[in-house]
Design a protein around this motif. Sequence first.
Motif, PDB file in Angstrom:
ATOM      1  N   GLY A  50     -35.894  -0.061  13.357  1.00 49.15           N
ATOM      2  CA  GLY A  50     -36.393   1.265  13.056  1.00 49.15           C
ATOM      3  C   GLY A  50     -35.804   1.792  11.768  1.00 49.15           C
ATOM      4  N   VAL A  51     -36.509   2.743  11.170  1.00 48.14           N
ATOM      5  CA  VAL A  51     -36.093   3.320   9.912  1.00 48.14           C
ATOM      6  C   VAL A  51     -36.252   4.812   9.998  1.00 48.14           C
ATOM      7  CG1 VAL A  51     -36.374   3.257   7.426  1.00 48.14           C
ATOM      8  CG2 VAL A  51     -37.025   1.295   8.783  1.00 48.14           C
ATOM      9  N   ASP A  71     -29.628   8.092   2.626  1.00 50.54           N
ATOM     10  CA  ASP A  71     -29.477   6.655   2.779  1.00 50.54           C
ATOM     11  C   ASP A  71     -28.416   6.081   1.853  1.00 50.54           C
ATOM     12  OD1 ASP A  71     -31.400   6.266   4.773  1.00 50.54           O
ATOM     13  OD2 ASP A  71     -33.011   6.356   3.295  1.00 50.54           O
ATOM     14  N   ILE A  72     -27.897   6.891   0.949  1.00 56.50           N
ATOM     15  CA  ILE A  72     -26.896   6.406   0.003  1.00 56.50           C
ATOM     16  C   ILE A  72     -25.515   6.576   0.626  1.00 56.50           C
ATOM     17  CG2 ILE A  72     -25.918   6.681  -2.305  1.00 56.50           C
ATOM     18  CD1 ILE A  72     -28.575   7.896  -3.169  1.00 56.50           C
ATOM     19  N   LEU A 110     -29.793   3.107   5.869  1.00 56.53           N
ATOM     20  CA  LEU A 110     -28.888   3.475   6.942  1.00 56.53           C
ATOM     21  C   LEU A 110     -29.661   3.994   8.144  1.00 56.53           C
ATOM     22  CD1 LEU A 110     -26.101   5.303   4.894  1.00 56.53           C
ATOM     23  CD2 LEU A 110     -26.278   2.883   5.489  1.00 56.53           C
ATOM     24  N   TYR A 111     -29.075   3.788   9.297  1.00 55.47           N
ATOM     25  CA  TYR A 111     -29.675   4.255  10.552  1.00 55.47           C
ATOM     26  C   TYR A 111     -29.174   5.655  10.888  1.00 55.47           C
ATOM     27  CZ  TYR A 111     -30.438   4.703  15.576  1.00 55.47           C
ATOM     28  OH  TYR A 111     -30.803   5.157  16.810  1.00 55.47           O
ATOM     29  N   LEU A 170     -26.153   1.956  14.816  1.00 53.22           N
ATOM     30  CA  LEU A 170     -24.933   2.681  14.465  1.00 53.22           C
ATOM     31  C   LEU A 170     -25.135   3.371  13.121  1.00 53.22           C
ATOM     32  CD1 LEU A 170     -22.294  -0.071  15.367  1.00 53.22           C
ATOM     33  CD2 LEU A 170     -23.009   1.856  16.793  1.00 53.22           C
ATOM     34  N   GLU A 171     -24.700   4.610  13.038  1.00 51.60           N
ATOM     35  CA  GLU A 171     -24.816   5.353  11.796  1.00 51.60           C
ATOM     36  C   GLU A 171     -23.741   4.903  10.812  1.00 51.60           C
ATOM     37  OE1 GLU A 171     -24.679   9.463  12.821  1.00 51.60           O
ATOM     38  OE2 GLU A 171     -26.795   9.526  13.432  1.00 51.60           O
TER      39      GLU A 171
END
Length: 616
Positions: free
Chosen positions: A218-219, A281-282, A296-297, A337-338
């Motif tokens: 997933g995104v 996402d950075i 990133l999740y 996981l974040e």
Amino acid sequence: MLGGCRIRALWILNALDAVVFSRRFPVVEKRWRKGCEGLGDGGVVWCSVPTDSEVADAFVERKMREGSARGFGLRSVESIPESDSWVDDPITRHIISLHIEREEEKHLLWPLVLHMKGQYYILVLPLVEPKDLITYQTLYKVPGCGSAMGTDANISSLLLSLPSITGGFLVAYAIGDVITGDIVEPEVLNASQSGGLLDSLTGSIGISARAKPVASAGVSNASNNAVTGSVSFDAPKLGSRSLDKDALQSFISGSMPFGTPLDLNYSNISAAKTHGFSSSDIPPAEVKQPAWKPYLYRGKQRMLFTISETIDAAMYDRYEIPDSLSVTGQVNCRAELEGLPDVSFRMTGMSNASVELLSFHPCVQVPEHGVDGQAVMFQPPMGNFVLMRYRASCTLGTPVTGFYQLSMVSENEGAFLFKLRLMEGYKAPLTMEFCSVTMPFPRRRVLSFSGNPSVGTVTTTEHSAEWKIIPSGRGSTGKSMEANFSGTIRFAMLRETQRSPSSVSIVGSAIDEDGDSENENSNNVVNIEDYLVEKMSKHLPSVELEEPFCWHAYDYAKVSFKIMGASVSGMHIDPKSVSIYPAVKAPIELSAQVTSGDYILWNTLGKCPSAAVAKV
């Protein structure tokens, strides 16, 4: 891993040997030209990448010269110098060469990785040093060549020193999956979704619920909305009906820019194209983002591990031939996981499993190796991925034991017998979800089938019979069972075919020369038996080298099954040993499944192949 690989060009041909897609990389081609010119006189004459029509013509010419698209890879009386079969090495069925005709000159295009997927031929031309091409040109002209020579100057040792060949295969296989739509992620089971009320109701009567697979990667979307679980996206399925050139072009541009493979994961490329990247996402500047996690999740955090094993077996039931049993396994993982956390755990049970081979995902660091365990630390990518692979022994014993016998009582009728034991010595929570036995008859058409199994049902097709011992959804938990089956099977009469001259002479000698001498009569009887065997095998289609089990009509039965609950090798992950840094509250779920691979019951009354074990 692919940093040393660069691709000059690639082509996709259809079943009609026409090029339907091609891609050239001028940046890589400039490096090849510079390398050729650097050798000076006596080196390689630079030849630009051929056109699509030149490749198609050369591919057709090679098929005619080698006998098929792959060829046989072995030298025969029809082989000629400067051909792939002349090299006399089976690797030339997968790494081929083409002769490009230009202005009355012939140029050699090598090495070309050949991959066949669906109705397409995929040709990938990786970059090698010009000196490697010179070496190959020398090899395929000499009287003796190939790996059988036992010298350093052979094709196998040459290819072993070229990492770009491995990268070329990875590119070819990835493109093959894209054009046929076979984009399948490793299966990770969600154990928490398979329990509950259904298991409590069915467990007492020996029926278990099936664990549910977790959706693909997933995104997070650009709107930055909070989610409670994984967000799945719909990856486009290209299928084999037509070639989606735009989707293929997009995948190549994202996965191997300028001809350098970086990330061949189709899910990552599709996700980046569909959802793009946002400021969230950075990662922080002090944290280095790995190549295998381009985004990133964000959402509910959890970790899932699935130990997936496959059992291959050859059961002979003969004193002179020992049974063979091997287990290949992999640990599939999904880390929701974040951020970019580090995960570590310890894999136990390795000493009992007698692990022979062990390999890891590029994200894994292996700090130490204990007597009975393996410490593993990794920074997980997005989605489902294979964390590690291994080959081990089956510590719990054979899940299906017994024997299979088939005897032809006449030319068109056979009598068979099965005596099997399932899950002997296995205990809960191990559950056999289903089990079936298939008897294939590729050369004969089944007319009728008679017999009553002690358990299960039987269905037949035109060329096979299937005995469903445990139907899907009626699993047996923690108990062994016995399954017997005897009966007869009738086949259609063999079609009359035109006899070969040798067959006619054999029968003629048996009829015309009858009574000449006692020795000649005995020889004629043997010849007639050979003729009948030849006649019964007349309609067997040609067998590929990759299909060693299809060489005889009725030699085996194949067992298919699935076991849930634990691994049969003894490999295990303790969820309590899994640690995440920085620490987060994320549940750890572990599941295991075992499936049959080539699980073969060889006919104890017929011929069967076996390998002799060297005595040390």
